[in-house]
Design a protein around this motif. Structure first.
Motif, PDB file in Angstrom:
ATOM      1  N   LEU A  81       4.649  10.269  -8.469  1.00 45.92           N
ATOM      2  CA  LEU A  81       5.066  10.157  -9.863  1.00 45.92           C
ATOM      3  C   LEU A  81       5.144  11.514 -10.541  1.00 45.92           C
ATOM      4  O   LEU A  81       6.111  11.806 -11.246  1.00 45.92           O
ATOM      5  N   SER A  82       4.162  12.367 -10.315  1.00 43.72           N
ATOM      6  CA  SER A  82       4.194  13.682 -10.950  1.00 43.72           C
ATOM      7  C   SER A  82       5.316  14.535 -10.364  1.00 43.72           C
ATOM      8  O   SER A  82       5.979  15.279 -11.088  1.00 43.72           O
ATOM      9  N   PHE A  83       5.558  14.421  -9.061  1.00 44.37           N
ATOM     10  CA  PHE A  83       6.657  15.176  -8.449  1.00 44.37           C
ATOM     11  C   PHE A  83       8.000  14.741  -9.022  1.00 44.37           C
ATOM     12  O   PHE A  83       8.835  15.566  -9.381  1.00 44.37           O
ATOM     13  N   ILE A  84       8.206  13.432  -9.112  1.00 43.24           N
ATOM     14  CA  ILE A  84       9.470  12.908  -9.626  1.00 43.24           C
ATOM     15  C   ILE A  84       9.646  13.290 -11.096  1.00 43.24           C
ATOM     16  O   ILE A  84      10.734  13.677 -11.522  1.00 43.24           O
ATOM     17  N   THR A  85       8.574  13.207 -11.861  1.00 49.41           N
ATOM     18  CA  THR A  85       8.649  13.574 -13.279  1.00 49.41           C
ATOM     19  C   THR A  85       9.020  15.037 -13.437  1.00 49.41           C
ATOM     20  O   THR A  85       9.892  15.383 -14.250  1.00 49.41           O
ATOM     21  N   ASN A  86       8.378  15.898 -12.666  1.00 50.14           N
ATOM     22  CA  ASN A  86       8.692  17.329 -12.752  1.00 50.14           C
ATOM     23  C   ASN A  86      10.133  17.606 -12.332  1.00 50.14           C
ATOM     24  O   ASN A  86      10.814  18.438 -12.938  1.00 50.14           O
ATOM     25  N   PHE A  87      10.615  16.904 -11.309  1.00 46.86           N
ATOM     26  CA  PHE A  87      11.994  17.096 -10.872  1.00 46.86           C
ATOM     27  C   PHE A  87      12.978  16.662 -11.951  1.00 46.86           C
ATOM     28  O   PHE A  87      13.936  17.364 -12.253  1.00 46.86           O
ATOM     29  N   LEU A  88      12.738  15.483 -12.532  1.00 45.19           N
ATOM     30  CA  LEU A  88      13.654  14.971 -13.553  1.00 45.19           C
ATOM     31  C   LEU A  88      13.669  15.858 -14.790  1.00 45.19           C
ATOM     32  O   LEU A  88      14.727  16.094 -15.385  1.00 45.19           O
ATOM     33  N   VAL A  89      12.508  16.363 -15.192  1.00 45.37           N
ATOM     34  CA  VAL A  89      12.457  17.244 -16.359  1.00 45.37           C
ATOM     35  C   VAL A  89      13.161  18.558 -16.046  1.00 45.37           C
ATOM     36  O   VAL A  89      13.867  19.122 -16.885  1.00 45.37           O
ATOM     37  N   ALA A 148       0.827  -1.205   0.000  1.00 44.42           N
ATOM     38  CA  ALA A 148       0.000   0.000   0.000  1.00 44.42           C
ATOM     39  C   ALA A 148       0.862   1.256   0.000  1.00 44.42           C
ATOM     40  O   ALA A 148       0.564   2.227  -0.713  1.00 44.42           O
ATOM     41  N   VAL A 149       1.933   1.258   0.782  1.00 45.19           N
ATOM     42  CA  VAL A 149       2.831   2.421   0.821  1.00 45.19           C
ATOM     43  C   VAL A 149       3.513   2.609  -0.527  1.00 45.19           C
ATOM     44  O   VAL A 149       3.614   3.736  -1.036  1.00 45.19           O
ATOM     45  N   PHE A 150       3.976   1.510  -1.132  1.00 46.25           N
ATOM     46  CA  PHE A 150       4.600   1.621  -2.451  1.00 46.25           C
ATOM     47  C   PHE A 150       3.615   2.155  -3.485  1.00 46.25           C
ATOM     48  O   PHE A 150       3.967   2.971  -4.331  1.00 46.25           O
ATOM     49  N   GLY A 151       2.375   1.686  -3.429  1.00 43.25           N
ATOM     50  CA  GLY A 151       1.355   2.192  -4.347  1.00 43.25           C
ATOM     51  C   GLY A 151       1.063   3.656  -4.127  1.00 43.25           C
ATOM     52  O   GLY A 151       0.880   4.413  -5.076  1.00 43.25           O
ATOM     53  N   LEU A 152       1.020   4.076  -2.863  1.00 46.66           N
ATOM     54  CA  LEU A 152       0.783   5.484  -2.546  1.00 46.66           C
ATOM     55  C   LEU A 152       1.917   6.359  -3.055  1.00 46.66           C
ATOM     56  O   LEU A 152       1.690   7.413  -3.652  1.00 46.66           O
ATOM     57  N   ILE A 153       3.140   5.904  -2.833  1.00 45.74           N
ATOM     58  CA  ILE A 153       4.300   6.658  -3.320  1.00 45.74           C
ATOM     59  C   ILE A 153       4.280   6.743  -4.842  1.00 45.74           C
ATOM     60  O   ILE A 153       4.522   7.797  -5.428  1.00 45.74           O
ATOM     61  N   ALA A 154       3.964   5.621  -5.484  1.00 49.93           N
ATOM     62  CA  ALA A 154       3.921   5.615  -6.957  1.00 49.93           C
ATOM     63  C   ALA A 154       2.819   6.525  -7.472  1.00 49.93           C
ATOM     64  O   ALA A 154       3.017   7.264  -8.437  1.00 49.93           O
ATOM     65  N   GLY A 155       1.663   6.487  -6.836  1.00 46.31           N
ATOM     66  CA  GLY A 155       0.545   7.297  -7.315  1.00 46.31           C
ATOM     67  C   GLY A 155       0.731   8.774  -7.080  1.00 46.31           C
ATOM     68  O   GLY A 155       0.468   9.600  -7.957  1.00 46.31           O
ATOM     69  N   LEU A 156       1.169   9.142  -5.891  1.00 43.54           N
ATOM     70  CA  LEU A 156       1.276  10.559  -5.556  1.00 43.54           C
ATOM     71  C   LEU A 156       2.611  11.163  -5.955  1.00 43.54           C
ATOM     72  O   LEU A 156       2.689  12.342  -6.283  1.00 43.54           O
TER      73      LEU A 156
END
Length: 100
Positions: free
Chosen positions: A61-69, A51-59
């Motif tokens: 993902l957009s933060f990580i994508t914005n950081f990487l870009v 559940a924690v992994f799913g929460l991290i992946a769901g919430l």
């Protein structure tokens, strides 16, 4: 016809739920060797970790994508420098006497 569709759905559902991974094997092993309480706690731990992994992946993902870009230039620079290092190291290495 409806009962056939129900049985088909049950068969598909059980076949999807049936595969047991390493965590499932661990839970089964602990249940058989140490009892129901240890098996239940192991299963709850595995479920809460999923559940924690799913929460991290769901919430996240957009933060990580914005950081990487946003840091794309630096990642390109570091990757290019690493490729140059590998190329120089390959050129400077001695040739093998015995080919593979």
């Amino acid at each position: 016809m409806d009962i056939f569709l129900l049985l088909k759905g049950l068969a598909i559902g059980f076949s999807i739920a049936a595969p047991v991974g390493p965590i499932g094997v661990l839970v089964i092993k602990r249940t058989l060797s140490q009892g129901r309480v240890y098996g239940l706690l192991s299963g709850l731990g595995a479920a809460s970790a999923d559940a924690v992994f799913g929460l991290i992946a769901g919430l996240g993902l957009s933060f990580i994508t914005n950081f990487l870009v946003g840091q794309q230039f630096w990642f390109h620079l570091a990757g290019g420098a690493f490729l140059c290092y590998l190329g120089i190291k390959t050129i400077m290495s001695a040739a093998s006497e015995n080919p593979a």
